[in-house]
Design a protein around this motif. Sequence first.
Motif, PDB file in Angstrom:
ATOM      1  N   UNK A 107     -57.140  60.053  64.238  1.00  0.00           N
ATOM      2  CA  UNK A 107     -56.138  59.285  64.954  1.00  0.00           C
ATOM      3  C   UNK A 107     -56.723  57.899  65.187  1.00  0.00           C
ATOM      4  N   UNK A 111     -55.286  53.962  69.485  1.00  0.00           N
ATOM      5  CA  UNK A 111     -54.333  54.880  70.097  1.00  0.00           C
ATOM      6  C   UNK A 111     -55.035  55.893  70.981  1.00  0.00           C
ATOM      7  N   UNK A 114     -55.797  54.111  74.066  1.00  0.00           N
ATOM      8  CA  UNK A 114     -54.549  53.894  74.775  1.00  0.00           C
ATOM      9  C   UNK A 114     -54.084  55.183  75.466  1.00  0.00           C
ATOM     10  N   UNK A 115     -54.303  56.311  74.796  1.00  0.00           N
ATOM     11  CA  UNK A 115     -53.910  57.590  75.377  1.00  0.00           C
ATOM     12  C   UNK A 115     -54.611  57.812  76.722  1.00  0.00           C
ATOM     13  N   UNK A 119     -53.320  58.393  80.723  1.00  0.00           N
ATOM     14  CA  UNK A 119     -53.719  59.529  81.562  1.00  0.00           C
ATOM     15  C   UNK A 119     -54.357  59.051  82.857  1.00  0.00           C
ATOM     16  N   UNK A 153     -65.395  60.053  74.879  1.00  0.00           N
ATOM     17  CA  UNK A 153     -64.295  60.647  74.125  1.00  0.00           C
ATOM     18  C   UNK A 153     -64.285  60.170  72.674  1.00  0.00           C
TER      19      UNK A 153
ATOM     20  N   UNK B  14     -62.362  71.312  73.451  1.00  0.00           N
ATOM     21  CA  UNK B  14     -61.138  71.047  72.698  1.00  0.00           C
ATOM     22  C   UNK B  14     -60.031  70.515  73.605  1.00  0.00           C
ATOM     23  N   UNK B  16     -60.550  68.603  76.137  1.00  0.00           N
ATOM     24  CA  UNK B  16     -60.948  67.202  76.302  1.00  0.00           C
ATOM     25  C   UNK B  16     -60.526  66.376  75.085  1.00  0.00           C
ATOM     26  N   UNK B  17     -60.755  66.949  73.882  1.00  0.00           N
ATOM     27  CA  UNK B  17     -60.448  66.194  72.664  1.00  0.00           C
ATOM     28  C   UNK B  17     -58.949  66.067  72.417  1.00  0.00           C
ATOM     29  N   UNK B  18     -58.183  67.084  72.818  1.00  0.00           N
ATOM     30  CA  UNK B  18     -56.767  67.078  72.454  1.00  0.00           C
ATOM     31  C   UNK B  18     -55.832  66.669  73.578  1.00  0.00           C
ATOM     32  N   UNK B  19     -56.293  66.733  74.844  1.00  0.00           N
ATOM     33  CA  UNK B  19     -55.402  66.404  75.964  1.00  0.00           C
ATOM     34  C   UNK B  19     -54.714  65.047  75.779  1.00  0.00           C
ATOM     35  N   UNK B  20     -55.468  63.979  75.459  1.00  0.00           N
ATOM     36  CA  UNK B  20     -54.795  62.684  75.340  1.00  0.00           C
ATOM     37  C   UNK B  20     -53.747  62.679  74.234  1.00  0.00           C
ATOM     38  N   UNK B  21     -54.050  63.362  73.133  1.00  0.00           N
ATOM     39  CA  UNK B  21     -53.112  63.375  72.018  1.00  0.00           C
ATOM     40  C   UNK B  21     -51.834  64.098  72.413  1.00  0.00           C
ATOM     41  N   UNK B  23     -50.667  64.556  75.469  1.00  0.00           N
ATOM     42  CA  UNK B  23     -49.939  63.748  76.452  1.00  0.00           C
ATOM     43  C   UNK B  23     -49.130  62.659  75.748  1.00  0.00           C
ATOM     44  N   UNK B  24     -49.758  61.985  74.783  1.00  0.00           N
ATOM     45  CA  UNK B  24     -49.040  60.936  74.039  1.00  0.00           C
ATOM     46  C   UNK B  24     -47.799  61.496  73.367  1.00  0.00           C
ATOM     47  N   UNK B 230     -46.135  55.285  72.228  1.00  0.00           N
ATOM     48  CA  UNK B 230     -46.276  56.744  72.167  1.00  0.00           C
ATOM     49  C   UNK B 230     -45.604  57.287  70.916  1.00  0.00           C
ATOM     50  N   UNK B 233     -47.679  56.370  67.931  1.00  0.00           N
ATOM     51  CA  UNK B 233     -48.878  57.208  67.832  1.00  0.00           C
ATOM     52  C   UNK B 233     -48.540  58.571  67.277  1.00  0.00           C
TER      53      UNK B 233
END
Lengths: 282, 259
Positions: A107, A111, A114-115, A119, A153, B14, B16-21, B23-24, B230, B233
């Motif tokens: 990704x 972005x 930005x994500x 949050x 991150x 995981x 941690x790695x995927x939460x932002x994605x 949420x977006x 968003x 993304x």
Amino acid sequence: MKRMRILAYPYSVWMAIFIVVPLILVFLYSFTEGDIRNLAQLKFSTRSYERVSEPIYLKVIVNSFILATLSTLFCLALGYPVAMIVARANPKVRSMLLMFLIVPMWMNFLLRTYAWMSILSPNGFLNRLLEFFGLPRLEIMPGKTAVLLGMIYNFLPFMILPIYTVLSKIDKQYLEAASDLGANKTRTFFKIILPLSIPGVVSGITMVFLPAVSTFVISGLLGGGKTPLIGDLIEQQFMWEGNWHFGSSLSIILMVMILISMAIMSRIDRDGKQDENGHAKA
Amino acid sequence: MKKLAVRIYMGLIFLFLYAPIIVLIVFSFNKTKSRGQWAGFTLDWYAQLFKDRLITEALYYTVTIAILATVISTIVGTIAAIGIHYMRGFGKNLLLNINNIPVLNPDIVTGVALMTLFISAGMRLGFMTMLIAHVLFCIPYVILAVLPKLRQLNRHIAEAAMDLGATPSYALRKIILPEIRPGIISGALMAFTMSIDDFVISFFTAGNEVSNLSIVVYSMARRGVKPTINALSTLMFLAVVILLLIINKKSGEGEELLL
């Protein structure tokens, strides 16, 4: 076949123009003052380096170093166990885990950062969630904590992957031999796994520290200008202030910082290998 | 007990790695502009996305530059790699070391250095300068991908071909190129992903008139949050995942390519 050499000549010229000359220019600007558009009128000066040593700028440089070091340490602490778990998993699970570790990296970097903005921001997802459970709000963005989090991150996979690669190549017979000879798991880890994984750790540290110390995106977006890093200063000087001399000095200092840390890391790498040989002799 | 701990730990990583994605993606379908509240499902942001000239233009530049940079850097890089392979001694080491500079140098330094070059040379920052910059940082990756394949090459085959009357260029096309093809392909893939993902170097070399998607995201995010990002993304992420699945399906060595 010697004649094939001429194929490298055009690219040599290209490299001279677009790699060597620009760096010479940056070096030149860092040691001069005067109108940047008129190379002939530049005068030698160390003023921009003197400016770097002013307390406000020194603080920024120290800050960048500390934040990059902290994020590297966190990535190492979080990433090493992940690499070990992935390396020990059976082949099917392993390739799935690897895939899941790599997908977020695909990704766009902007972005991803930005994500985290959406949050962590004061009215963002995290605070709504905390409010929902009746917990106190977290005001970490904009600020150092948010920048650190963003670095961890973004760069965590850079730590995990090289360590995993090294760990997965360790000969299983070493571990069997160790346990046959009566070593417990802790001892096996410290005497065999850890020393053999040093090359992976070293390249992981380099791959995290380098982008972390030179970033301006993460600090710009998550730090909100509150915690400028050396990258932010360079961006400011070149894009907004138009002071190329000061910007160039900062770039040279950044390069020197990185060269020193890379030299230290390759030293550790070499020492690690000597250690290995020492063990073999004993 | 230990297995459980391992599972929880990997789960947290995981998350941690995927939460932002996640949420977006979820908030790209949210009716309000607010980032924290869910106000119902909508596809408005996606519709707006394609009406936004800034974004469609940026998408055009991103893809065009990526394709051009990939083609040029793959051709130039492969030719240069063959030349470097047949060099010896000091010259070879020098070229390889200079070739490594853009890989090792922080992007911001490469970016500002190129910017000073372009402006000092009186060039206007724009499409051309950005393309040159992309070709510049892509070539080293192509060379680094092709050189190992050249080292595996049996040099006697090409020599035998020439003893049997093949011209050097014929030997190059019929023997060397087919042998190093996997290296060229993985170099091209690297170049493409590096180019499409680049922000820092583009930021300094694109000037005010041209921007790629990363530059748009950066300036939008700085000004405040827009839900259209968003949506953007989500689409970009989906494109990547689909591409990844295709590559993985097509070749068993997919894992190698990704790493």
